[in-house]
Design an enzyme around this catalytic site. Structure first.
Site, short mmCIF file in Angstrom:
data_model
loop_
_atom_site.label_atom_id
_atom_site.label_comp_id
_atom_site.label_asym_id
_atom_site.label_seq_id
_atom_site.Cartn_x
_atom_site.Cartn_y
_atom_site.Cartn_z
N HIS A 1 54.06 25.20 34.95
CA HIS A 1 53.42 24.02 34.34
C HIS A 1 52.12 24.40 33.62
O HIS A 1 51.24 23.56 33.45
CB HIS A 1 53.13 22.94 35.38
CG HIS A 1 54.31 22.63 36.26
ND1 HIS A 1 55.22 21.64 35.96
CD2 HIS A 1 54.76 23.23 37.40
CE1 HIS A 1 56.16 21.62 36.90
NE2 HIS A 1 55.91 22.58 37.77
N SER B 1 41.64 32.54 7.16
CA SER B 1 41.65 31.17 6.67
C SER B 1 40.94 31.13 5.31
O SER B 1 40.06 31.96 5.05
CB SER B 1 40.92 30.28 7.68
OG SER B 1 40.30 29.19 7.02
N LYS C 1 38.03 33.04 11.06
CA LYS C 1 39.36 32.93 11.65
C LYS C 1 40.21 34.19 11.58
O LYS C 1 40.19 34.94 10.62
CB LYS C 1 40.12 31.81 10.93
CG LYS C 1 39.62 30.44 11.28
CD LYS C 1 40.13 30.01 12.63
CE LYS C 1 41.14 28.92 12.43
NZ LYS C 1 41.93 28.67 13.58
N GLU D 1 53.70 32.54 14.64
CA GLU D 1 54.13 31.19 14.27
C GLU D 1 55.37 31.25 13.39
O GLU D 1 56.26 30.41 13.49
CB GLU D 1 52.98 30.45 13.57
CG GLU D 1 51.82 30.19 14.53
CD GLU D 1 50.49 29.94 13.84
OE1 GLU D 1 50.47 29.63 12.64
OE2 GLU D 1 49.44 30.08 14.52
#
Ligand code: ARG
Length: 463
Positions: A162, A283, A289, A296
């Site tokens: 969890h 970025s 960043k 992804e």
């Protein structure tokens, strides 16, 4: 290529009008199935060799056809072949060119076969090759994971359920979970070979043929184990396509789950791993960043592969036996799924070589969330003769006490511990040691260091 004198469609003897130019443009598949040219030529050579052996065509015709086919193969691989949309697909493009090269005797090549069995023969051979390449890449990934695992047997991190700290584990044990997943993928792809190894060639359009062909001979020639049993089923069957797409989907899903995990671990909140600059992007507005775009990408592509599996399932649903044009799309779908998976596997191998565990932070995080509570309960069962459920309740009380005192379990004093179990000895403190905790899970498949070492060895010795 010489000017094409034989530029009519094969069915022009029957169909008077030209196919609508719009349909010719969109209904052809040559730009997709030209990828099968090698397999198509291999299948045709086996077919004509069989026709000769069975005395259906002469030695001279067989040799002429094989000569022409080999020439075509060279033309295509040398990018000197002109593909025509009006000839629909790879099969007719090759047959038409054969006529140009060897003349009318090319007309013997299609004796006792149809494009319906021809296309599945090509396709099965192609998928077998693709399966081999995927398994090779899976093997590479397993090796890279084993290398990383070997270096991290004693790297301790929290194991989660969890997404809450559950019990301490070795980072290597986590990595070895990926090895299990990729090894199952390899097995899944390998299991598909049983159906892929049945030879469709010779079932012709749907009924078989009245020519005295030898399907066992072509099976051997083409690396199949046996001919398929039923001609109608053979031209209708695309189960092997679904098997492949399903296997690709499961493998993509594995990669996606791991990618998601690494994305979470790479976040500032977790900070459990560091990605090298090779596998991050920046970025356009936020100068600080370093984004895990590649991970992804892996997660995103999985959706496309699921879609491809569902496209094929939907094409087959409600399709009567046997061949219908609907089936032509099977190749585009598989090629896309295959290419995506190949890219994902290559990228994932790069990722494995380009991230490092943040060992200090892993240990720090493992030392929170009362992660050794279960170890304490087990200790009570073993040393204070009580049932696990009773020990569980006592340990819950201990966790409540620690929470109240704002302490970790390993910061509690002996006096505090004795409030829970008066007979507790100083020995009990060992269970709060994370390394001890990890190493105590010696049951088969558990996270003890010895178990992990043995498992790594087992996989290193695999064939
Ligand atoms: N290009 C076709 C396909 O991939 C080959 C089979 C064509 N057969 C036919 N009866 N039209 O499905």
């Amino acid at each position: 290529m010489p000017k094409n004198k034989n530029n009519k469609t094969i069915w022009s003897a029957r169909i008077n009008d030209n196919t609508s130019s719009l349909f010719q443009k969109i209904g052809n598949s040559i730009n997709i199935d030209k990828r099968l040219y090698n397999e198509d030529i291999e299948g045709s050579i086996a077919h004509v060799e069989m026709l000769f052996k069975q005395k259906i065509i002469s030695f001279k015709i067989k040799n002429k056809i094989i000569f022409g086919l080999n020439k075509i193969k060279k033309e295509i691989s040398g990018k000197k072949f002109e593909f025509h949309e009006k000839y629909e697909d790879i099969h007719i493009n090759i047959e038409k060119r054969l006529f140009q090269i060897i003349g009318e005797e090319a007309g013997y090549i299609h004796t006792g076969r149809s494009r319906n069995d021809q296309v599945i023969t090509d396709f099965k051979i192609w998928i077998k090759g693709a399966t081999k390449e995927i398994n090779f890449l899976l093997d590479k990934i397993i090796n890279s994971t084993l290398k990383l695992a070997e270096k991290n047997i004693e790297t301790i991190m929290p194991g989660f359920t969890h997404l809450k700290n559950a019990q301490a584990v070795s980072f290597a044990h986590y990595l070895m979970a990926y090895v299990e997943m990729f090894n199952r993928d390899r097995k899944r792809f390998t299991n598909n070979l049983e159906n892929l190894n049945e030879n469709p060639l010779g079932v012709a359009a749907l009924t078989g043929t009245s020519f005295n062909i030898d399907r066992t001979y072509t099976s051997k020639k083409l690396g199949f184990t046996k001919p398929t049993n039923n001609s109608i089923d053979t031209v209708s069957d695309r189960d092997f396509v679904l098997d492949f797409l399903y296997s690709v989907s499961v493998c993509s899903m594995h990669i996606s789950r791991i990618a998601e995990e690494l994305i979470i671990w790479n976040s500032e909140a977790f900070n459990l791993i560091n990605l090298s600059d090779k596998i991050v992007t920046g970025s356009s507005i936020m100068p600080q960043k370093k984004n895990p775009d590649l991970l992804e990408y892996l997660r995103g592509k999985t959706g496309i592969n699921y879609g491809n599996l569902f496209s094929m399932l939907t094409i087959l649903k409600g399709l009567p036996l046997s061949y219908f044009k609907d089936l032509q799309d099977d190749k585009e779908i598989i090629f896309k799924s295959n290419d995506i998976l190949i890219n994902c596997l290559k990228i994932f191998d790069e990722i494995l070589k380009n991230f490092t565990p943040n060992k200090k932070r892993m240990l720090e995080l493992a030392d929170s969330g009362y992660i050794t509570a279960t170890d304490f309960a087990d200790y009570l069962v073993k040393n204070h003769t009580m049932s696990f459920r009773k020990a569980y309740h006592k340990t819950a009380a201990l966790v409540n006490l620690a929470e109240k005192k704002r302490k970790n379990l390993n910061q509690l004093t002996m006096d505090e511990l004795k409030k829970i179990e008066p007979k507790l000895s100083i020995n009990a403190l060992k269970v709060f040691d994370l390394k001890n905790s990890v190493n105590s899970k010696k049951s088969y498949g558990g996270t003890s260091f010895d178990n992990i070492k043995k498992m790594i060895m087992k996989y290193k010795k695999r064939k």
